[in-house]
Design a protein around this motif. Structure first.
Motif, PDB file in Angstrom:
ATOM      1  N   GLY A  26      38.862  -8.743 -18.008  1.00  0.00           N
ATOM      2  CA  GLY A  26      38.533  -8.343 -16.589  1.00  0.00           C
ATOM      3  C   GLY A  26      39.231  -9.296 -15.725  1.00  0.00           C
ATOM      4  O   GLY A  26      40.130  -9.962 -16.014  1.00  0.00           O
ATOM      5  N   ALA A  27      38.695  -9.560 -14.415  1.00  0.00           N
ATOM      6  CA  ALA A  27      39.224 -10.188 -13.303  1.00  0.00           C
ATOM      7  C   ALA A  27      39.370 -11.776 -13.728  1.00  0.00           C
ATOM      8  O   ALA A  27      40.477 -12.309 -13.182  1.00  0.00           O
ATOM      9  N   SER A  28      38.460 -12.151 -14.590  1.00  0.00           N
ATOM     10  CA  SER A  28      38.631 -13.637 -14.969  1.00  0.00           C
ATOM     11  C   SER A  28      39.394 -13.725 -16.084  1.00  0.00           C
ATOM     12  O   SER A  28      39.718 -14.961 -16.539  1.00  0.00           O
ATOM     13  N   GLY A  29      39.922 -12.665 -16.481  1.00  0.00           N
ATOM     14  CA  GLY A  29      40.665 -13.023 -17.964  1.00  0.00           C
ATOM     15  C   GLY A  29      39.704 -13.012 -19.265  1.00  0.00           C
ATOM     16  O   GLY A  29      40.456 -12.966 -20.205  1.00  0.00           O
ATOM     17  N   ARG A  30      38.455 -12.802 -19.129  1.00  0.00           N
ATOM     18  CA  ARG A  30      37.695 -12.672 -20.154  1.00  0.00           C
ATOM     19  C   ARG A  30      37.868 -11.376 -20.806  1.00  0.00           C
ATOM     20  O   ARG A  30      37.681 -10.481 -20.484  1.00  0.00           O
ATOM     21  N   PRO A  31      38.171 -11.470 -22.462  1.00  0.00           N
ATOM     22  CA  PRO A  31      38.327 -10.171 -23.147  1.00  0.00           C
ATOM     23  C   PRO A  31      37.057  -9.625 -23.481  1.00  0.00           C
ATOM     24  O   PRO A  31      36.299 -10.363 -24.360  1.00  0.00           O
ATOM     25  N   GLU A 257      43.470  -2.945 -17.025  1.00  0.00           N
ATOM     26  CA  GLU A 257      43.254  -4.204 -16.815  1.00  0.00           C
ATOM     27  C   GLU A 257      43.505  -4.572 -15.104  1.00  0.00           C
ATOM     28  O   GLU A 257      42.966  -5.269 -14.725  1.00  0.00           O
ATOM     29  N   THR A 258      44.495  -3.837 -14.724  1.00  0.00           N
ATOM     30  CA  THR A 258      44.838  -3.798 -13.298  1.00  0.00           C
ATOM     31  C   THR A 258      44.061  -3.457 -12.422  1.00  0.00           C
ATOM     32  O   THR A 258      43.478  -4.178 -11.469  1.00  0.00           O
ATOM     33  N   MET A 259      43.186  -2.499 -12.743  1.00  0.00           N
ATOM     34  CA  MET A 259      42.345  -1.855 -11.813  1.00  0.00           C
ATOM     35  C   MET A 259      41.321  -2.869 -11.961  1.00  0.00           C
ATOM     36  O   MET A 259      40.665  -2.881 -10.936  1.00  0.00           O
ATOM     37  N   MET A 260      40.710  -3.389 -12.821  1.00  0.00           N
ATOM     38  CA  MET A 260      39.520  -4.133 -13.033  1.00  0.00           C
ATOM     39  C   MET A 260      39.921  -5.596 -12.177  1.00  0.00           C
ATOM     40  O   MET A 260      38.969  -6.125 -11.463  1.00  0.00           O
ATOM     41  N   ARG A 261      40.972  -5.809 -12.318  1.00  0.00           N
ATOM     42  CA  ARG A 261      41.623  -7.165 -11.390  1.00  0.00           C
ATOM     43  C   ARG A 261      41.384  -6.652  -9.672  1.00  0.00           C
ATOM     44  O   ARG A 261      40.861  -7.494  -9.013  1.00  0.00           O
ATOM     45  N   ASP A 262      41.912  -5.546  -9.530  1.00  0.00           N
ATOM     46  CA  ASP A 262      42.105  -5.293  -8.088  1.00  0.00           C
ATOM     47  C   ASP A 262      40.546  -5.047  -7.607  1.00  0.00           C
ATOM     48  O   ASP A 262      40.198  -5.166  -6.465  1.00  0.00           O
ATOM     49  N   MET A 263      39.631  -4.585  -8.554  1.00  0.00           N
ATOM     50  CA  MET A 263      38.218  -4.324  -8.096  1.00  0.00           C
ATOM     51  C   MET A 263      37.211  -5.609  -8.330  1.00  0.00           C
ATOM     52  O   MET A 263      36.099  -5.405  -8.040  1.00  0.00           O
ATOM     53  N   ARG A 264      37.859  -6.599  -8.816  1.00  0.00           N
ATOM     54  CA  ARG A 264      37.259  -7.753  -9.356  1.00  0.00           C
ATOM     55  C   ARG A 264      35.952  -7.357 -10.368  1.00  0.00           C
ATOM     56  O   ARG A 264      34.921  -8.030 -10.172  1.00  0.00           O
ATOM     57  N   ILE A 265      36.346  -6.665 -11.177  1.00  0.00           N
ATOM     58  CA  ILE A 265      35.501  -6.439 -12.343  1.00  0.00           C
ATOM     59  C   ILE A 265      35.534  -7.432 -13.296  1.00  0.00           C
ATOM     60  O   ILE A 265      36.760  -7.345 -14.029  1.00  0.00           O
ATOM     61  N   ASP A 266      34.708  -8.265 -13.882  1.00  0.00           N
ATOM     62  CA  ASP A 266      35.010  -9.162 -14.938  1.00  0.00           C
ATOM     63  C   ASP A 266      34.616  -8.509 -16.372  1.00  0.00           C
ATOM     64  O   ASP A 266      35.048  -8.741 -17.175  1.00  0.00           O
TER      65      ASP A 266
END
Length: 266
Positions: A26-31, A257-266
């Motif tokens: 997600g946005a924080s890098g947590r898998p 993963e790019t979409m989650m970063r863009d939407m700030r979804i962790d």
């Protein structure tokens, strides 16, 4: 008036073995695993009485139970997620008003997609199944076409009548539209969101029917209902600024993963 969400998950996917246990950052890098993210999406839906992961694999069962999910073990002979949902409901002896199939490869499904879907089925007494559709922007339509040109099985598109009655679903991009369409402009193509709401009698009947010809050709389980003359209501949902994509192929992992970063979804 109960609503139950079932998340079918199998390990032996022909296109992507082990897919439910694949991790997404997600946005924080947590898998977190795909099945956990799908379960979290289900738990965020309002008005749901129970969320169940339905699987035939002990690895998925153990992992899901570790993060707190309720799990129903089902047969490895289930041919698709709808059959797995039907078996889970029967095995657990459930008698809900509506059963929702939230497929385990759609972790970006917003809660309002499912809420609007349930409301849409309740509002259509003639429909036995409902499923959400999302109007594609020019960019989303182009992504679907690019997947097909590259030989990848990407998203599914839906064609429906004036009152929302489903006419057909396909892994091709239908209907044909000459275009071009600007990236953010609406297109006439609707992306089928892989969620279903069933009335229990229709779900139980489905499991007893043989696979349909079109179902096998397209690899789309919902076509079995249409081939049997059963009514599916397409419920248009709004993106509200959210991006949406299913995980169908290994190449989709970085896209999600790019979409989650863009939407700030962790």
């Amino acid at each position: 008036m109960s609503v139950v969400i079932v998340i079918p998950a199998r390990f032996a996917s022909s296109r992507y073995p082990g897919k439910p246990l694949v991790t997404l950052r997600g946005a924080s890098g947590r898998p977190l695993s795909l099945i956990r993210r799908s379960w979290q999406a289900a738990m965020a839906v309002a008005g749901i009485d129970r969320v169940i992961v339905a699987t035939d694999d002990v690895r998925i069962r153990d992992h899901a139970q570790d993060f707190g999910a309720e799990v129903a073990m089902t047969s490895p002979d289930c041919r698709n997620g709808t059959e797995r949902c039907a078996e889970a409901v029967a095995t657990l002896g459930l008698e809900p008003e509506i059963v929702v199939n939230l497929q385990g490869d759609a972790p970006l499904t917003p809660a309002w997609f499912v809420e609007d879907l349930v409301a849409g089925l309740r509002a259509a007494p003639d429909a036995e199944v409902a499923t959400p559709v999302l109007r594609c922007s020019g960019r989303m339509r182009a992504d679907l076409i690019a997947d097909r040109m590259a030989g990848r099985v990407g998203g599914t598109t839906a064609v429906f009548g004036a009152e929302g009655q489903a006419l057909y679903f396909s892994k091709e991009v239908v209907p044909f539209a000459a275009g071009p369409f600007a990236e953010e402009a609406p297109s006439p193509v609707f992306h089928h969101v892989g969620v279903y709401a069933y009335r229990p009698d229709a779900l139980a009947a489905y499991a007893g029917w043989p696979e349909g010809r079109l179902e096998v050709l397209e690899g789309l389980e919902q076509l079995r209902f249409l081939e049997r003359g059963r009514r599916i209501r397409c419920v248009e949902v709004e993106a509200r600024g959210r991006q949406f994509w299913e995980l169908n192929n290994p190449e989709d992992v970085p896209r999600l993963e790019t979409m989650m970063r863009d939407m700030r979804i962790d």
